[in-house]
Design an enzyme around this catalytic site. Structure first.
Site, PDB file in Angstrom:
ATOM      1  N   ASP A   1       0.435  -0.978  -1.253  1.00 46.36           N
ATOM      2  CA  ASP A   1       0.787  -1.546  -2.549  1.00 46.36           C
ATOM      3  C   ASP A   1       1.900  -0.734  -3.216  1.00 46.36           C
ATOM      4  O   ASP A   1       2.168   0.414  -2.836  1.00 46.36           O
ATOM      5  CB  ASP A   1      -0.480  -1.543  -3.427  1.00 46.36           C
ATOM      6  CG  ASP A   1      -0.484  -2.644  -4.471  1.00 46.36           C
ATOM      7  OD1 ASP A   1       0.592  -3.205  -4.745  1.00 46.36           O
ATOM      8  OD2 ASP A   1      -1.573  -2.936  -5.013  1.00 46.36           O
TER       9      ASP A   1
ATOM     10  N   ASP B   1      -0.404 -12.155  -6.757  1.00 40.45           N
ATOM     11  CA  ASP B   1      -1.709 -11.797  -7.307  1.00 40.45           C
ATOM     12  C   ASP B   1      -2.423 -13.015  -7.870  1.00 40.45           C
ATOM     13  O   ASP B   1      -3.614 -12.945  -8.165  1.00 40.45           O
ATOM     14  CB  ASP B   1      -1.549 -10.750  -8.417  1.00 40.45           C
ATOM     15  CG  ASP B   1      -1.566  -9.335  -7.858  1.00 40.45           C
ATOM     16  OD1 ASP B   1      -1.745  -9.183  -6.639  1.00 40.45           O
ATOM     17  OD2 ASP B   1      -1.400  -8.390  -8.644  1.00 40.45           O
TER      18      ASP B   1
HETATM   19  C1  DGJ Z   1      -1.945  -5.060  -7.169  1.00 38.68           C
HETATM   20  C2  DGJ Z   1      -2.269  -5.924  -5.993  1.00 38.68           C
HETATM   21  O1  DGJ Z   1      -1.378  -6.982  -5.907  1.00 38.68           O
HETATM   22  C3  DGJ Z   1      -3.711  -6.384  -6.115  1.00 38.68           C
HETATM   23  O2  DGJ Z   1      -4.007  -7.278  -5.083  1.00 38.68           O
HETATM   24  C4  DGJ Z   1      -4.592  -5.181  -6.074  1.00 38.68           C
HETATM   25  O3  DGJ Z   1      -4.510  -4.570  -4.822  1.00 38.68           O
HETATM   26  C5  DGJ Z   1      -4.220  -4.218  -7.177  1.00 38.68           C
HETATM   27  N1  DGJ Z   1      -2.811  -3.920  -7.173  1.00 38.68           N
HETATM   28  C6  DGJ Z   1      -4.992  -2.957  -7.075  1.00 38.68           C
HETATM   29  O4  DGJ Z   1      -4.602  -2.033  -7.988  1.00 38.68           O
END
Ligand code: DGJ
Length: 712
Positions: free
Chosen positions: A449, A513
Site C-alpha cells: 500500500d 477502495d
Molecule cells: C488503503 C487501502 O486501499 C485499503 O484497502 C486498506 O488496505 C487501507 N489502506 C489500510 O490502511
C-alpha cells in the site's frame, strides 16, 4: 528536402513508418492500418504542405521530440539548457540500428549543445502496441539542466478530434472525461509523487463518430508511478501533437558530464474499429509483455481481505472464525490487512515498525497462518513500506529518515510521512524488515500500500520525486528476487498506483477502495481501457457500502466482483445467512468461468447511459459471458435490445442467463420465458446476437444479469 530512408515496423493490422536518415531529423510519417502496397515516399509526397502567408517560408516538420531548435513553434517535447546557454537543441540522426524487424534504435545528437538523444521504438508483434522511450545524455563538459523530455511526440491525425482523459478521486478512480481538441493546449499534470487517482497517465484520442465497435482511435499510456505530464497541442497551422512524459521538478535532472536520463516507457496503440479493439491490444500487451505471463498460468485465487471486516480491531479468535467462514464460502487466499504490527491500533501510529504486535498476536502470526493454511487457503499480508508515522519507534529513532524540504514544515497526510528510500540506510532497513516477515512466515502475497501524496519530495536538499519512484521499484524488485514466489498487489489508497511501470514488479492492482458495486461498474469499465480483468482486484463488500452508504443486493455485488480478480471484503460473521448462500453460489460460478474471464477478449458494449454492459469472449469465439447492469431506471417503459459484440457471425450459440438465480424479471411473460433463458436457454446465431440483439428483460434498477453464450 524529402527523406529517402524509412523504417517500417509492422504487426498484425498495424503499420508504423518513420522517416529517418543519417544527418536528418527523425519523423513519424504514418501510424495506422497496415499499408500493403504503398511506398512510404509516396506518403511523404501526399502530405506535401505549402507556404501560407504569415508563416515561415518553409514549414518545419515535427520530430520525435519537436525540440525548440527545430522551429515548429509547437510546445516542445524536450527542454534543457546549460545555465541559460544551449537552450534550443535540435537533434540530428547519427546512427540507426534495428535489433529486430519489430524495433529500432535511433541515436541522435546536437553537436553544438553536446547533448545526445537516443530513441527506442518497438512494435509488439502480438499486441500491436508500440513502446517508445528516449535516453538523453550530456556529452558536454558542463552540467545540463533537463526540464522536460517526453518519451516521444506523436503527430495526431486531424480527423482524431476527441480526447478522453481519465480523472477521478479517491474511491472513484478511472472516470472518463471527454473534451474536443481545441486550438491550444490540453495539459494534465500529476505532481502527487504516485500515479494518482485524479490524473491517470493515459488518454485516448478518437473521431467524433468513434464508438466501442467502430471508428478510429489512438491510445497512450505512460508506464510510470510518479509525476507525469500529458499534453495534446493543436497548432494554428492545423497540426496536432500528443506527448507524455515524466514531470520533472525544478533542478531534478541536472545531468553532469556523461550522465543520462531515461524517460519512462510510453505505450501507444491504434484501432480503426473502435475503442474495444484498442483496449484488447493494451490488455494483451499487459498479459503477455508487461506481466510476461509471470504467474505461469497459476489461477488467480478468490481473496478474503480483512480490512472492511475488522479494520484495526484485530483479534485472533475473530479472525480465525472469519477464516473458517471464508474457506467455507470458497475463498482461496486470506489477506491480513492493516493493523497486525507495532503500535498500529489506528491509522495514527505504528507505520514503520514491521514487527508482529505482541499485544494483538501474543503467539505471533504463526497460529493464524497455520489455521488459514489448514483450511486450504494461502496467506497474504498488508504492508506500507514507504511510510512512517511520527508515532512509531522507527521515527523516534530516525527522525531524519523522511523526505522533506529544508526549512518548510512537514505536510502530514493520513498522519504519516514518507520515508526517504533514496538513502541506502533507509532502503536497507526497510528491505530487511520486509525480508524478515516474509522469511519467518508462510506468506505468498503482499498487498503493498501507499497512502499519501508526496508533497515535499526532497532528499539531501535536492528534489527526489524521480529517485524515490525508482527506489520503490528497486525495493519491490529486491523483495521479489529474495522471495520469487511472492505475489505483490499494487495499492495506493485504492487505484492510486495503477500503471504499467509498477506492473513490472506487481501482479495485481487494488482498483479502488470503493466496494460500492454501482460505482465499481464504472470504475472497472474505465480501468478496462488499459488493464485486463484478472489484474483488477474486485471485492464483494458489505450490504451497506462503508464509503457511499448505499445498500446494494448481494446479487449485484457478486455480479460486479465476478468480472475481476474476485475477492470478498465484508464481515462474513454478521451477514444474513441467505446472503452467504448467494455469495457461495456466486463464488462457485466465478470459479467455473474464471479461466474465460481471466484470459478472454474483453468487449465493451455501447449502451444507453442507464446501462453498463460488456462481455468476455474466448479466443476462438466458442464461449462468452456478457454482463448487463441496469444502473438506474430507464427513460422509457421498457429497455431496448442488447447487441452483443465479439462473437462469430457464422456460429450458433446457446444463450442463457446464469446469474442471478432466479432471473429477477419484473413481469411475465417476457423474453426470459419465451427463450427459457433461466433454464435450457435458446439457440441463436452470432449474427443475430450482434446485428439484431436480444430484448433486455424488464428488471429493477441496480440489477446485473450475466448471460452465458456457448457455441453449439
Ligand atoms: C488503503 C487501502 O486501499 C485499503 O484497502 C486498506 O488496505 C487501507 N489502506 C489500510 O490502511
Amino acid at each position: 528536402m524529402q527523406p529517402n530512408n524509412f523504417i517500417v515496423l509492422e504487426a498484425g493490422d498495424t503499420s508504423f513508418i518513420l522517416s529517418c536518415e543519417i544527418g536528418g531529423r527523425p519523423q513519424i510519417v504514418y501510424w495506422g492500418p497496415r499499408l500493403e502496397r504503398t511506398d512510404p515516399q509516396l506518403l511523404v509526397k501526399l502530405a506535401t504542405r505549402q507556404h501560407a502567408h504569415g508563416s515561415a517560408d518553409e514549414e518545419a516538420s515535427g520530430t520525435l521530440l519537436n525540440e525548440i531548435g527545430v522551429g515548429t513553434l509547437a510546445p516542445p517535447g524536450f527542454s534543457a539548457h546549460r545555465s541559460g546557454e544551449n537552450w534550443a537543441a535540435s537533434f540530428h540522426v547519427e546512427s540507426i540500428t534495428q535489433p529486430s524487424p519489430q524495433s529500432v534504435e535511433i541515436a541522435c545528437a546536437d553537436r553544438v549543445a553536446d547533448i545526445k538523444a537516443t530513441h527506442t521504438i518497438s512494435l509488439d508483434a502480438q499486441s500491436e502496441i508500440l513502446t517508445c522511450g528516449t535516453i538523453i545524455e550530456n556529452v558536454g563538459d558542463r552540467p545540463v539542466a533537463l526540464e522536460w523530455c517526453a518519451a516521444c511526440v506523436f503527430p495526431i491525425d486531424a480527423r482524431l478530434t476527441e480526447i478522453t482523459g481519465f480523472s477521478g478521486r479517491w474511491a472513484n478512480e478511472f472516470q472518463t472525461e471527454k473534451v474536443p481538441i481545441f486550438l491550444g493546449s490540453y495539459v494534465r499534470e500529476n505532481r502527487r509523487g504516485r500515479t494518482s487517482h485524479d490524473c491517470f497517465p493515459g488518454l485516448i484520442i478518437e473521431e467524433v463518430c468513434t464508438s466501442e465497435q467502430s471508428g478510429a482511435c489512438v491510445g497512450f499510456h505512460l508506464g510510470w508511478s510518479g509525476n507525469s505530464r500529458i499534453r495534446v497541442d493543436q497548432l494554428s497551422d492545423g497540426r496536432q501533437f500528443a506527448q507524455l512524459g515524466e514531470l520533472l521538478l525544478p533542478g531534478e535532472q541536472m545531468l553532469a558530464s556523461g550522465e543520462r536520463y531515461q524517460t519512462p516507457a510510453l505505450y501507444a496503440g491504434y484501432s480503426h474499429v473502435g475503442r474495444t479493439a484498442l483496449s484488447q491490444k493494451f490488455q494483451n500487451h499487459v498479459r503477455h509483455q508487461v506481466l510476461n505471463d509471470r504467474l505461469g498460468g497459476k489461477v488467480r485465487p478468490v481473496h478474503f481481505n480483512t480490512w472492511e471486516a475488522v479494520y484495526f480491531d484485530h483479534d485472533e479468535e475473530k479472525l480465525t472464525e472469519l477464516a473458517e467462514v471464508a474457506a467455507d464460502v470458497g475463498v482461496e487466499r486470506f489477506i491480513l490487512d492493516d493493523g497486525w504490527f507495532g503500535g498500529r491500533r489506528s491509522d495514527a501510529a505504528g507505520l514503520g515498525d514491521w514487527q508482529v504486535s505482541k499485544s494483538v498476536y501474543p503467539n505471533g502470526l504463526s497460529n493464524i497462518i497455520k489455521r488459514v493454511n489448514d483450511l486450504g487457503m494461502e496467506f497474504g499480508i498488508w504492508m506500507e513500506p514507504e511510510m512512517v508515522n511520527p508515532d512509531s519507534d522507527l521515527f523516534r529513532a530516525h527522525p531524519g529518515w523522511i523526505l522533506g524540504i529544508e526549512g518548510l514544515p512537514q505536510i502530514s497526510s493520513r498522519g504519516q510521512y514518507v520515508l526517504d528510500l533514496t538513502r541506502a540506510d533507509v532502503f536497507d532497513h526497510i528491505f530487511s524488515a520486509i525480508d524478515a516477515i516474509l522469511s519467518d512466515h508462510n506468506i505468498g502475497y503482499v498487498k503493498w500500500d501507499m497512502n499519501r501524496d508526496i508533497h515535499h519530495p526532497e532528499s539531501r536538499a535536492k528534489p527526489a520525486a524521480h529517485a524515490q519512484s525508482l527506489a520503490v521499484y528497486r525495493l519491490m524488485d529486491k523483495v521479489r528476487a529474495a522471495h520469487p514466489d511472492i505475489e505483490i498487489e499494487a495499492c495506493a489508497s485504492g487505484g492510486g498506483r495503477a500503471d504499467y511501470g509498477v506492473l513490472e514488479y506487481a501482479d495485481r492492482i487494488w482498483t479502488s477502495d470503493s466496494n460500492d458495486a454501482l460505482d465499481r461498474q464504472i470504475i472497472q469499465r474505465g480501468a478496462s481501457h488499459f488493464f485486463p480483468l484478472e489484474i483488477l482486484g474486485a471485492h464483494v463488500g458489505p450490504q451497506k457500502c462503508h464509503i457511499t452508504g448505499r445498500r446494494l443486493s448481494m446479487e449485484l455485488r457478486v455480479a460486479t466482483a465476478f468480472f475481476g480478480h474476485m475477492g470478498l471484503e465484508l464481515n462474513l460473521l454478521t451477514e444474513a445467512l441467505n446472503e452467504i448462500e448467494i455469495l457461495k453460489a456466486g463464488i462457485a460460478l466465478h470459479k467455473a468461468h474464471r479461466s474465460l474471464i481471466h484470459s478472454g477478449e474483453y468487449v465493451r458494449l455501447d449502451t444507453p447511459s442507464d446501462v453498463n454492459a460488456f462481455g468476455v469472449v474466448s479466443e476462438d469465439m466458442d464461449e462468452a459471458l456478457f454482463s448487463y447492469c441496469l444502473m438506474t431506471g430507464h427513460r422509457e417503459t421498457l429497455p431496448g435490445r442488447i447487441r452483443f459484440a465479439g462473437l462469430n457471425s457464422e456460429k450458433d450459440y446457446r444463450i442463457k442467463i446464469i446469474w442471478p438465480e432466479p432471473v429477477p424479471v419484473r413481469t411475465a411473460p417476457s423474453i426470459v420465458n419465451e427463450l427459457d433463458l433461466g433454464g435450457e436457454g435458446a439457440i441463436v446465431s452470432g449474427e443475430a446476437l450482434m446485428q439484431f440483439g436480444i430484448q433486455a428483460p424488464l428488471v429493477y434498477p441496480e440489477t446485473c444479469i450475466i448471460y452465458h453464450v456457448l457455441e453449439q
